[in-house]
Each structure stands twice: as C-alpha cells, then as structure tokens.
Design an enzyme around this catalytic site. Structure first.
Site, mmCIF file in Angstrom:
data_model
loop_
_atom_site.group_PDB
_atom_site.id
_atom_site.type_symbol
_atom_site.label_atom_id
_atom_site.label_comp_id
_atom_site.label_asym_id
_atom_site.label_seq_id
_atom_site.Cartn_x
_atom_site.Cartn_y
_atom_site.Cartn_z
ATOM 1 N N CYS A 64 75.301 20.621 49.831
ATOM 2 C CA CYS A 64 73.721 20.933 50.056
ATOM 3 C C CYS A 64 73.809 22.179 50.121
ATOM 4 C CB CYS A 64 73.243 19.670 50.764
ATOM 5 S SG CYS A 64 73.207 18.253 50.572
ATOM 6 N N HIS A 93 68.108 21.484 52.781
ATOM 7 C CA HIS A 93 67.580 20.946 53.933
ATOM 8 C C HIS A 93 67.743 21.783 55.365
ATOM 9 C CE1 HIS A 93 71.744 20.248 55.006
ATOM 10 N NE2 HIS A 93 71.778 19.600 53.891
#
Length: 248
Positions: A161, A153
């Site tokens: 992440c 992202h």
C-alpha cells in the site's frame, strides 16, 4: 403556496440532500469528524491560496514510488488546469520499482487507477481504496492470484500500500471527501515508478532493458506524465486488449 413553487422548493431540497449526502455519511464516523476538526482549517487555507472553491473542488493524485511522494492537485470544476495543492510524504514502502503482478509479491502497483472507496474505520486509521487490479493488471498479472485491497492509509506500515502518517491522512481524506461530495465519483490517481523525465526514463530503460513488461508500462506512464506536465490536465486513458494503454 402554488404547485410551481412547491416543485421548486422540492428540487432545491433534493439537490441539497444529494450534494451533501456523501459527506454527511462520512461524518457519522468519529475519525472523520476528528479529521475535519483537526484539518478543515488547513484545507480551506490551501484551497484559498489556489483560488479554489471547496464546493467546486476536483482533484487528481500523482504518486512517485522512488521519490516516496503523493502529489495532490486540484482545480475548480470549471477550470481547465489543475494546480499543485500539496505533496505528502510516503513514510514506508515495500517491493521494488515495477508493477504489481500477483498477490503476495509486496509490490505497490504502478499504472492508471482511481480512488474507488473510502474506509472511515480502517485498521490503519483512515484509508482510500485504489481500484487495483485494473483492466491492464487483469491481462498481465497472474490469473486468479492478483490480490487486492491496495490503499492510501495512515499508520506508516505497508505490504503493497501507500502509507502516510495519521496526521497527513486526515487532511488528504477530507480533501477526497469534499471532491467526492461534489460528484467526483472516480478520483484519478496515477502511480509512477519515479518522475519520468527524459533522463530518468533513459536510466530506467537501460537498467531494466531486458524486462519488457516494465518498459512497456513505463512507456505508457511516461506519455501520461508528459501530457499532464504540459497541459495540467490528466490524460484520457483507454485499456487495450494487450494490457497496454491508449493515452491521449
């Protein structure tokens, strides 16, 4: 108009609808429209340089935690080998080398995964979901506490992440959108601890020699790394009952 001609026109219409339906559904969101406005030209130039037709695009992603890189590889659907299109820099990390084994450990997963969802309204601009936990994670991780929601992202923040900048996620997101639009429902992504050359694997094996969990996973990942480097085609992956992998 004959019935045969009507049937042909119907097939053409339905085929066109099916081909562009995913992309059209994504273009309903303002951030995706902006991503295409900002990055479609650069995407097309990158594909042209590699002689890849956007309507035939298939992609494969490789991530290296130690090097903080995401490699984007692509090919035409009919080609036998992938070409490196671009490398994106991971702009923030968390945890250490090694797999994710439970929620809250801050680890970025390692292993053989695929992109399984697109979030065009993410809190982190745009995001591409990774199918953690996979079958191996479910065997080897802490039962009932595996966690989830691992993404590539934007926004440069992470607790497990793979963040890249908003500018970079625009481009990578529309590459993935095009591949998904071409029927690639599972975009493979392999997450490595590092680039597993013989010397690097030896170094990791010596540094973590008492950690059998890491060494076993890295042995499987090294085989996948070598197969792709030799053939420029992702290996076939099977998941064994032990949590190990069949890599061919």
């Amino acid at each position: 108009m004959t019935r045969k001609l009507l049937s042909i026109l119907l097939i053409i219409t339905l085929s066109s609808f099916q081909t562009d339906s995913f992309k059209n559904s994504q273009l309903k969101y303002s951030r995706v429209r902006q991503a295409y406005k900002d990055k479609e030209s650069s995407m097309l130039t990158l594909l042209q340089d590699k002689q890849i037709d956007i309507g035939k695009l298939k992609i494969y992603l490789r991530t290296f935690k130690n090097e903080e890189q995401i490699e984007l590889w692509g090919k035409n659907d009919s080609d036998t080998k992938y070409s490196l299109i671009k490398t994106y820099e991971v702009c923030n990390t968390s945890g250490n080398l090694g797999p994710k084994r439970q929620q809250g450990d801050l680890q970025i997963p390692e292993g053989f995964y695929h992109i399984d969802r697109f979030n065009p309204y993410s809190s982190y601009y745009l995001s591409l979901g990774i199918n953690y936990p996979n079958k191996s994670d479910r065997v080897l991780g802490v039962k009932g506490q595996l966690g989830g929601d691992i993404f590539i992202h934007g926004a440069c923040v992470t607790i497990g992440c793979l963040p890249i900048t908003d500018d970079q996620i625009k481009e990578l997101y529309i590459f993935c959108t095009e591949a998904r639009n071409n029927g690639q429902t599972k975009i493979p992504i392999t997450i490595f601890p590092s680039k597993l050359s013989e010397d690097e694997f030896k170094r990791l094996s010596e540094t973590y020699k008492t950690d059998t969990d890491k060494i076993a996973l890295w042995t499987d990942l090294k085989r996948g790394y070598e197969i792709f480097n030799q053939k420029k085609e992702p290996p076939s992956i099977g998941f064994l009952a032990s949590g190990r992998h069949r890599v061919n």
